[in-house]
Write an enzyme that holds these catalytic residues in place. Structure first.
Site, PDB file in Angstrom:
ATOM      1  N   ARG A   1      30.112  39.387  17.595  1.00  0.00           N
ATOM      2  CA  ARG A   1      31.234  39.451  18.560  1.00  0.00           C
ATOM      3  C   ARG A   1      32.057  38.167  18.477  1.00  0.00           C
ATOM      4  O   ARG A   1      33.236  38.160  18.797  1.00  0.00           O
ATOM      5  CB  ARG A   1      30.717  39.682  19.982  1.00  0.00           C
ATOM      6  CG  ARG A   1      31.778  39.527  21.061  1.00  0.00           C
ATOM      7  CD  ARG A   1      31.500  40.300  22.335  1.00  0.00           C
ATOM      8  NE  ARG A   1      30.180  40.073  22.862  1.00  0.00           N
ATOM      9  CZ  ARG A   1      29.770  38.961  23.506  1.00  0.00           C
ATOM     10  NH1 ARG A   1      30.596  37.948  23.672  1.00  0.00           N
ATOM     11  NH2 ARG A   1      28.542  38.865  23.956  1.00  0.00           N
TER      12      ARG A   1
ATOM     13  N   TYR B   1      57.564  46.581  21.573  1.00  0.00           N
ATOM     14  CA  TYR B   1      56.756  47.802  21.413  1.00  0.00           C
ATOM     15  C   TYR B   1      56.352  48.318  22.803  1.00  0.00           C
ATOM     16  O   TYR B   1      56.056  47.525  23.702  1.00  0.00           O
ATOM     17  CB  TYR B   1      55.533  47.467  20.547  1.00  0.00           C
ATOM     18  CG  TYR B   1      54.472  48.528  20.576  1.00  0.00           C
ATOM     19  CD1 TYR B   1      54.714  49.790  20.049  1.00  0.00           C
ATOM     20  CD2 TYR B   1      53.236  48.285  21.156  1.00  0.00           C
ATOM     21  CE1 TYR B   1      53.744  50.772  20.097  1.00  0.00           C
ATOM     22  CE2 TYR B   1      52.261  49.261  21.202  1.00  0.00           C
ATOM     23  CZ  TYR B   1      52.522  50.509  20.679  1.00  0.00           C
ATOM     24  OH  TYR B   1      51.565  51.482  20.735  1.00  0.00           O
TER      25      TYR B   1
ATOM     26  N   ASP C   1      55.830  38.541  17.559  1.00  0.00           N
ATOM     27  CA  ASP C   1      55.205  39.699  16.914  1.00  0.00           C
ATOM     28  C   ASP C   1      55.924  39.928  15.590  1.00  0.00           C
ATOM     29  O   ASP C   1      57.122  40.246  15.561  1.00  0.00           O
ATOM     30  CB  ASP C   1      55.314  40.918  17.841  1.00  0.00           C
ATOM     31  CG  ASP C   1      54.580  42.145  17.289  1.00  0.00           C
ATOM     32  OD1 ASP C   1      54.478  42.278  16.065  1.00  0.00           O
ATOM     33  OD2 ASP C   1      54.143  42.983  18.108  1.00  0.00           O
TER      34      ASP C   1
ATOM     35  N   LYS D   1      49.385  48.308  10.847  1.00  0.00           N
ATOM     36  CA  LYS D   1      50.632  48.763  10.201  1.00  0.00           C
ATOM     37  C   LYS D   1      50.700  48.262   8.753  1.00  0.00           C
ATOM     38  O   LYS D   1      49.888  48.639   7.940  1.00  0.00           O
ATOM     39  CB  LYS D   1      51.827  48.308  11.030  1.00  0.00           C
ATOM     40  CG  LYS D   1      51.680  48.558  12.533  1.00  0.00           C
ATOM     41  CD  LYS D   1      51.476  50.027  12.852  1.00  0.00           C
ATOM     42  CE  LYS D   1      51.296  50.212  14.349  1.00  0.00           C
ATOM     43  NZ  LYS D   1      50.699  51.454  14.727  1.00  0.00           N
TER      44      LYS D   1
HETATM   45  C1  LIG Z   1      55.398  45.905  16.844  1.00  0.00           C
HETATM   46  C2  LIG Z   1      54.069  46.371  17.318  1.00  0.00           C
HETATM   47  N1  LIG Z   1      53.239  45.497  17.916  1.00  0.00           N
HETATM   48  C3  LIG Z   1      52.019  45.886  18.363  1.00  0.00           C
HETATM   49  C4  LIG Z   1      51.589  47.201  18.242  1.00  0.00           C
HETATM   50  C5  LIG Z   1      50.216  47.597  18.746  1.00  0.00           C
HETATM   51  O1  LIG Z   1      49.343  47.751  17.673  1.00  0.00           O
HETATM   52  P1  LIG Z   1      48.037  48.704  17.653  1.00  0.00           P
HETATM   53  O2  LIG Z   1      48.536  50.114  17.644  1.00  0.00           O
HETATM   54  O3  LIG Z   1      47.338  48.287  16.404  1.00  0.00           O
HETATM   55  O4  LIG Z   1      47.268  48.397  18.886  1.00  0.00           O
HETATM   56  C6  LIG Z   1      52.417  48.133  17.614  1.00  0.00           C
HETATM   57  C7  LIG Z   1      51.981  49.540  17.464  1.00  0.00           C
HETATM   58  O5  LIG Z   1      52.719  50.405  17.039  1.00  0.00           O
HETATM   59  C8  LIG Z   1      53.691  47.711  17.151  1.00  0.00           C
HETATM   60  O6  LIG Z   1      54.529  48.571  16.548  1.00  0.00           O
END
Ligand SMILES: Cc1ncc(COP(=O)(O)O)c(C=O)c1O
Length: 403
Positions: free
Chosen positions: A69, A122, A194, A219
């Site tokens: 963990r 997001y 991000d 992604k």
């Molecule tokens: C720009 C962005 N940040 C964060 C996330 C969250 O990621 P996860 O689906 O791996 O939790 C996404 C999901 O689509 C995203 O597009």
């Protein structure tokens, strides 16, 4: 370059290109008994013959692992690969991208703090700001994503943490990281960016002034739509605070997921190069199609912040979106006709993926909330895969014929 050097230097000072680093970086330390690939270490805990060594490892005086963990060799190799590509001093990984987002926010913020961000993050991140942070008396002011003066004014009113996402999901808006990181620094605020859409191949937010860079590794980093993960990189003290929150609350990355992410990342530079080229070609083609009323792609000269994108990005990425005349009804007619696209709530894979915000990035929001965020119901988000761009254009052409 020695293994030690591979795992201790950032992309900026290895002298190697990101294409080479994507293949080799971070792996040296984890290889055992001549295996050329990072082994998947499925062990919950690590045993020690004597208490002194065990104590030294537990106290960080000697390298090693105690409990998965906290740390795990396969997971560590993944963190190192991303860290080196982002040119960062430290990295920590998570079970999903949203775990990276939520652990970063809860690991760094306290009641009374104030976050400044943009409206177009997001959908899940947006809900962190609107639903979860307020429960802990943490205010979040969400600004117009492209209005830099408004964001600067919000920062000047008081800001603990500036949270950026650029390009944004799903309308591909671009914010100027260097400019806003400067404003945040003057206000004594931390900057988190991000970088999921851009990837470290196209953009390095840390080099533009961010303190932490964050990815949904699900992604483009993984690239094969077969694994969930998240990662942050940046300032060691900040990463340590977020890591501490994660090791206690428990959203650790699974070793098999880490292995799949490492394997996917070996082709990251190849995939992104292809996706950059194809997305630009498709976006240009879409602009001339009847029934398409708008195309959103930072690489288009017509994009409202193309100049900022050209300054801070080396390529414009594999994501684009376009708006159909006829709204959601047109989307429902066109999407089923696509032969070379998964209709799925994902992006960044080797296969092309298409979908409307209502079932993908902003599934958690009502149509009214999406409208308030400037997300039209006639929008299709299109994640360009590694297929031949000509084939993808032909597929779009036959699908759009019914628009
Ligand atoms: C720009 C962005 N940040 C964060 C996330 C969250 O990621 P996860 O689906 O791996 O939790 C996404 C999901 O689509 C995203 O597009």
């Amino acid at each position: 370059m020695t293994d030690r050097a591979k795992s201790s230097q950032g992309a900026a000072n290895t002298g190697l290109s990101p294409d080479t680093l994507a293949v080799w970086a971070g792996e040296g330390e984890s290889l055992v008994q001549g295996a050329t690939q990072v082994p998947v270490v499925y062990s919950a805990a690590y045993g020690y013959p004597d208490v002194e060594t065990w104590l030294d490892v537990a106290q960080g005086k000697k390298p090693g692992h105690i409990y998965s963990r906290n740390t795990n060799p396969t997971v560590h190799a993944f963190e190192e690969k991303v860290r080196i590509l982002e040119g960062a001093a430290a990295a920590a990984s998570f079970s999903t991208g949203m775990a990276a987002v939520s652990n970063t926010l809860f690991g760094l913020l306290s009641p009374g703090d104030r976050v400044v961000s943009v409206k177009d993050t997001y959908g899940g991140t947006n809900l962190m700001f609107g639903e979860f942070l307020p429960r802990f008396c943490i205010e979040a002011e969400l600004c117009d994503t492209t209005d830099h003066e408004q964001i600067e004014a919000a920062i000047a009113r008081g800001c603990t943490l500036l949270y950026l996402e650029t390009p944004t999901n799903p309308t591909l808006k671009v914010t100027d990281i260097a400019r806003l990181a400067g404003a945040a620094r003057r206000a004594g605020a931390l900057v988190v960016a991000d970088n999921t859409f851009a990837t470290p191949i196209n953009q390095n937010p840390l080099a533009l002034g961010a303190d932490l860079v964050l990815h949904s590794a699900t992604k483009f980093l993984g690239g094969h739509a077969d694994v969930l993960g998240g990662v942050i990189c940046g300032d060691p003290d900040l990463v340590a605070r977020v890591y501490h929150y994660r090791e206690i609350t428990g959203a650790a990355l699974d070793p098999m997921a880490a292995y799949l992410l490492i394997r996917g990342m070996k082709t990251l530079a190849l995939r992104i190069g292809r996706q950059n080229e194809s997305a630009l070609r498709i976006a240009r083609w879409l602009q001339d199609q009847p029934g398409v009323v708008a195309v959103y792609y930072p690489g288009l000269e017509t994009h409202v912040h193309h100049d900022v994108a050209a300054r801070q990005m080396r390529g414009y990425g594999g994501m684009l979106s376009f708006m159909l005349e006829g709204g959601f009804e047109a989307v429902k007619r066109v999407l089923p006709r696509l032969r070379l696209a998964h209709r799925a709530a994902n992006l960044g894979a080797v296969e092309t993926i298409a979908g409307p915000p209502a079932t993908t990035s902003h599934v958690e929001c009502s149509a009214e909330e999406r409208a308030a965020m400037g997300i039209p119901e006639g929008l299709i988000r299109y994640s360009v895969g590694i297929e031949d761009a000509g084939d993808l254009i032909a597929d779009l052409e036959q699908a759009l014929a019914v628009a």
